[in-house]
Scaffold this motif. Structure first.
Motif, mmCIF file in Angstrom:
data_model
loop_
_atom_site.group_PDB
_atom_site.id
_atom_site.type_symbol
_atom_site.label_atom_id
_atom_site.label_comp_id
_atom_site.label_asym_id
_atom_site.label_seq_id
_atom_site.Cartn_x
_atom_site.Cartn_y
_atom_site.Cartn_z
ATOM 1 N N VAL B 166 42.448 43.802 52.531
ATOM 2 C CA VAL B 166 41.538 43.798 51.381
ATOM 3 C C VAL B 166 42.308 43.460 50.109
ATOM 4 C CG1 VAL B 166 39.976 45.209 50.016
ATOM 5 C CG2 VAL B 166 40.015 45.456 52.500
ATOM 6 N N GLU B 167 43.503 44.066 49.973
ATOM 7 C CA GLU B 167 44.294 43.842 48.763
ATOM 8 C C GLU B 167 44.746 42.390 48.658
ATOM 9 O OE1 GLU B 167 47.423 46.734 48.356
ATOM 10 O OE2 GLU B 167 48.071 45.826 46.457
ATOM 11 N N GLY B 170 42.873 40.227 46.576
ATOM 12 C CA GLY B 170 42.779 40.630 45.189
ATOM 13 C C GLY B 170 41.706 41.675 44.934
ATOM 14 N N ARG B 171 41.289 42.392 45.993
ATOM 15 C CA ARG B 171 40.248 43.402 45.803
ATOM 16 C C ARG B 171 40.881 44.790 45.742
ATOM 17 N NH1 ARG B 171 35.323 41.054 47.376
ATOM 18 N NH2 ARG B 171 34.416 42.929 46.484
ATOM 19 N N ALA B 175 36.664 48.151 46.944
ATOM 20 C CA ALA B 175 36.399 47.309 48.112
ATOM 21 C C ALA B 175 37.009 47.923 49.361
ATOM 22 C CB ALA B 175 36.950 45.902 47.872
ATOM 23 N N HIS B 179 34.576 48.487 52.437
ATOM 24 C CA HIS B 179 34.702 47.685 53.646
ATOM 25 C C HIS B 179 35.475 48.375 54.756
ATOM 26 C CE1 HIS B 179 32.866 44.095 52.031
ATOM 27 N NE2 HIS B 179 33.601 44.192 50.945
ATOM 28 N N VAL B 180 36.413 49.239 54.385
ATOM 29 C CA VAL B 180 37.308 49.787 55.403
ATOM 30 C C VAL B 180 37.147 51.295 55.572
ATOM 31 C CG1 VAL B 180 39.706 50.133 56.046
ATOM 32 C CG2 VAL B 180 38.997 47.955 55.052
#
Lengths: 265, 534
Positions: B166-167, B170-171, B175, B179-180
């Motif tokens: 996710v990172e 750039g989130r 996020a 998402h996770v």
């Protein structure tokens, strides 16, 4: 570009200058990287090879913007890694595939679009799943796939957002030898034209996938040798010219630290 | 071909009555009922035991009353369950987004969880009047802490690479949560809800003890006071059955959410290990100040009448600076000492018996097949529902109270330790086996160290449980100790004493919890450093 060709054909050059990474978690500082200077040519695949624990993953994570350098700079085109991630213009593949187990293959690939803040595009997702050879597995969960199939899905997720920079952290490290050979043969064509940086400890894999191989020293990582692999694709592991390159990489690796050779293989 | 498979194919020539597992279970239940009935008949006239026939008759005769009471209790428990778990989810989200607040919020959550329901119940009753409010609040208080801990474990039990993924786009943390973490935590949330379901019924019943108009708790009080053995047994079994049903229902939900349900230890040993002693003390001081400020500020903000909602200053005057402070202290401490004398032996006995039986079961695995389902089933039964039975059987003296505390601690410890013993790495066990090491030595050298994290998790969660058990028993039955003092002061409107008792009990629970955590860290530093890593 042919209609069935790779979805991305724009790449950016990456340059690292005086790059240093020091980890100081336990009050006992360990220098993992550098000082290191390197350039990664636009549109080419470059492999970073080095002994276990030499800091090559730290280097990749800094380029991905997941770690901050302790000193030195990284430029991707004219931008920093953070600039690139903020535009969601890079994608990274992980050793464990990092597929979310509650999502189907299709939905995992779609996540690559939604994380990159791009509109959903069912046709494109289908096409990429087909390109990595998973047609017919769209609705399967990761647990129902083999290790090699999971890595294919992860590569599809990386490519679906058409990244300008592709980072591969030992993506085929956890699959068996036969599968690995097949992935090494089939997949590189998909990101041809994109700048790609691959971390691996397999000499053979580096030679199969890369246009150029950088051999790193034991920790702290610095570049010991650069070996070009100007061979056409798809490549064959048993090809004499490739064998010759493999021997050259292995020799450079051996020179980088005699007691690390076993760990490196 | 392995032997058992061949044997099964070869035998049918001889006609054998095949007894399937279901038939065994039915036979077992029938046998148990018969034994229970026989025991009840033998003890007839001793006012201890009601047999299944008597219970059935009472149940049928009072079906309407029991049904209405049951419905009232379940509705309140459900509301409390909802609010408590929503609060836990909210707290977990705050902690995840502002990690700095974790230590403070978890400590405050523990402190609130340690408030004796026996005292908060009557106070809520005064604040709310005769309605359903206290039952719902107490049910919520009984569930939120365990759900919070389960969520905190679950939200973090995520591979690093999922977060990196996710990172790398750039989130940020939002996020990652969306998402996770949220999905990854679902099985843990389900496991937490499973533990919370019986606890909500318990909380609602304690709320009903404080003078509600209907509900199983009301009937329990009535039956206990009237020494109506049949009614006491019927109500206790009904409540226990409901709790077990709720536990199993959420267990089924858990199995749908997660194919491989997580072994939930609850109460992760927390971070902050490298801090010096001075910073630890400073942290504790900050926490106490924040708690006092919340106490004062919360009551002022809600505009609670200072007649029953005493502020910290009132307690200080009452216990320290006021004219009769010394006699107040003497009364309080006498009751406190009495309670401690019941609690400590019960707590330690429960822990020792739970861990001991778990080890014994491992030495004789045949025992596990019998003991494990019983233990898991009984763990789900909130002890309050069975306390009246134990008091009937063991009397109102110290043995009864100590037993109630021990039983309250015993089952969770047993289940946790059995889970822990199974965590011993298979490779290590294989190595021991390859040297033909005896079962006993394997247990001591390999399995018990693997059991320690689970044991200590049970020991920490046992602290509030023990206090709940002892105060409830003192309140309902024995008429001694601080539980009884709280009940008495609540009924005589001596709210200064009541709040003093609440403060003392909550502080004791928090201190005991901290003490157990200290011991745990010292032991785990040697035997399970990976448990402290997070």
């Amino acid at each position: 570009m042919a209609p069935d060709g790779p979805p991305s054909a724009t790449g950016r050059a990456v340059s690292c200058t005086d790059l240093v990474k020091v980890f100081d978690a336990s009050g006992d500082p360990v220098q993992a990287v550098g000082p290191l200077d390197a350039t990664f040519a636009a549109g080419h695949t470059t492999a970073l090879v080095g002994p276990s624990g030499c800091g090559k993953s730290s280097l990749l994570r800094m380029i991905a913007g997941l770690e901050r350098p302790s000193a030195g700079t990284i430029r991707i085109g004219a931008e920093t890694p953070r600039d690139l991630t903020r535009r969601a213009a890079l994608a990274m593949a992980f050793q464990d595939a990092a597929l979310l187990p509650w999502r189907s293959v299709r939905s995992n690939v779609a996540l690559g679009l939604s994380l990159a803040r791009q509109p959903p595009d069912a046709a494109r997702i289908e096409r990429l799943i087909g390109l990595v050879g998973l047609a017919g597995f769209n609705d399967r969960r990761p647990a129902e796939l083999s290790g090699g199939m999971r890595q294919r899905a992860a590569i599809a997720r990386c490519l679906v957002s058409a990244p300008e920079l592709l980072l591969l952290d030992e993506p085929f490290g956890a699959v068996d030898e036969l599968t690995r050979r097949r992935l090494n043969r089939d997949l590189p064509a998909l990101w041809q034209g994109t700048t790609a940086i691959l971390v691996t400890h397999s000499v053979v894999e580096a030679a199969m996938l890369a246009d150029r191989v950088l051999v790193l020293s034991p920790r702290p990582a610095t570049i010991m040798a650069e070996i070009d692999i100007p061979l056409p694709r798809p490549r064959d592991e048993d090809d004499a010219a490739l064998r010759d390159r493999i021997a050259a990489i292995a020799a450079a690796l051996r020179d980088s630290g005699p007691d690390r050779v076993l760990a490196a293989q | 071909m392995t032997a058992p498979a061949t044997r099964r194919v070869a035998r049918p020539a001889v006609p054998v009555v095949r007894v399937g597992p279901l038939a065994w279970r039915v036979l077992g239940v029938v046998g148990l009922l018969l034994a229970w009935e026989a025991l009840a008949r033998l003890n007839a006239g001793s006012y201890v035991l009601a047999g299944p026939v008597a219970v059935a008759i009472h149940g049928v005769e009072h079906a309407g009353l029991l049904g209405r009471a049951l419905r009232a209790t379940l509705v309140n428990a459900a509301w409390g369950f909802l609010w408590g778990n929503l609060a836990a989810i909210g707290l977990a989200a705050v902690i995840l987004l502002v990690p700095r607040l974790e230590r403070l919020l978890v400590a405050l959550a523990l402190l609130v969880f340690c408030l004796p329901l026996v005292a908060t119940g009557p106070i809520l009753r005064v604040a709310y009047g005769p309605g359903d409010g206290p039952q719902i609040v107490l049910a919520a208080l009984a569930v939120y802490y365990t759900t919070l801990l389960a969520l905190l474990v679950g939200l973090r039990a995520v591979p690093r690479s999922w977060l990196d993924l996710v990172e790398s786009y750039g989130r940020g943390a939002g996020a990652q949560l969306l998402h996770v973490r949220a999905m990854a935590a679902l099985p843990y949330l389900a496991a937490g809800l499973q533990i919370a379901a019986p606890a909500a019924i318990l909380g609602a019943m304690v709320g009903e003890f404080t003078g509600a108009e209907r509900g199983l708790g009301v009937l329990t009080i009535r039956a206990t006071r009237a020494l109506d053995v049949d009614a006491t047994w019927t109500i206790a079994l009904l409540a226990a059955g409901m709790a077990m049903a709720a536990y199993w229902a959420f267990g089924a939900l858990l199995r749908r959410v997660a194919s491989d349900p997580p072994a939930l230890l609850l109460a992760p040993p927390g971070p902050a290990l490298r801090r010096g002693r001075r910073r630890g003390a400073a942290g504790a001081a900050v926490m106490i100040l924040v708690a006092l400020a919340l106490w004062q500020g919360g009551m002022d903000a809600l505009g609670l009448n200072s007649y029953f909602a005493k502020r910290p200053g009132d307690v200080l005057t009452f216990l320290v600076t006021g004219p009769e402070a010394a006699s107040h202290r003497a009364t309080l401490l006498a009751a406190y000492a009495e309670t401690l004398a019941y609690t400590l032996p019960g707590y330690l006995a429960g822990l020792a018996l739970g861990a001991g039986l778990a080890c014994a079961i491992t030495l004789a695995p045949g025992l596990a097949a019998v003991a494990m389902p019983v233990a898991v089933a009984l763990r789900s039964v909130p002890i309050v529902t069975t306390a009246p039975l134990l008091v009937l059987a063991l009397g109102r003296g110290s043995v009864g109270t100590i037993t109630i505390v021990a039983v309250m601690i015993f089952f969770p410890t047993l289940v946790a330790c059995l889970q822990g013993l199974r965590q011993a790495p298979g490779d290590v066990i294989d190595i021991f086996a390859s040297y033909a090491t005896g079962r006993w030595r394997t247990l001591v050298l390999a399995r018990v160290p693997a059991m320690l994290p689970a044991f200590f998790a049970a020991a920490r969660m046992g602290v509030p449980a023990a206090i709940l058990a002892v105060t409830t028993a003192e309140w309902l039955a024995t008429g001694r100790g601080i539980g009884s003092l709280m009940a008495l002061t609540a009924s005589t409107s001596d709210y200064n004493m009541l709040w003093s008792a609440i403060t003392l009990v909550a502080l004791t629970a928090a201190l005991a919890h901290t003490l157990v955590a200290r011991i745990e860290r010292a032991v785990l530093r040697v035997y399970g450093p990976e448990q402290l890593a997070r």
